[in-house]
Design an enzyme around this catalytic site. Sequence first.
Site: not given
Ligand code: GAR
Length: 206
Positions: A93-94, A110, A112
Amino acid sequence: MRRAPLLGVLCSGRGTNLQALLNAARAGRLPARVAVVLSDRAGAYALTRARRAGVAAHVVDPKAFATRAQFERALMRRLQAHRVRLVCLAGFMRVLSPVFVRRYRGRLLNIHPALLPAFPGAHAVRDALAWGAKVTGVTVHFVDEQVDHGPILLQEAVAVRPGETEASLLARLHRVEHRLYPKAVRLVLEGRLRVRGRVARAYRKA
Ligand code: GAR
């Protein structure tokens, strides 16, 4: 024998997508090995998942560095030390700077939890629900200099059900993510992608 290409995975949280990549590699569904997991948060459960799988896991704490450039240089040093070929952001988240992005261009992915360009940012699931979207989904994309913006590799739609909560929608999105991310990484590693401008197309190798 050719050695499997090495992946570096950057996480900030639970690491369920990391787990999906670890599982796919172990099951032979991903022609790669996760070599290192880096987290900007000491408490990230992703670090435990990595260590359990016998993968090197390091905290790179941004607060330990005076500037973002120094923090990113520390990330890059770790990735280089582990000879990482492809970097996967999995809930990291950076926002990475253009210097980092250029260093790994075409090798930085990435995932999303929305159908980009809809609902970019850190609260995509909440935002889709608040907007009243009837369909959302998952996007795997190359990272470029703008947030949640680079060429799209794979997308899959997920219907939003009436009365859906953030938790119930996230659970269904996660199931899709865990299938899609290993598939996208595989496409990249097998060289089965052509990127023209911002359009990435997958093709079958002869
Ligand atoms: C995931 O849902 C990913 O798509 C999201 O963070 C979550 C991490 O889950 N990413 C974002 O929102 C990026 N903008 P995880 O740690 O269980 O893999």
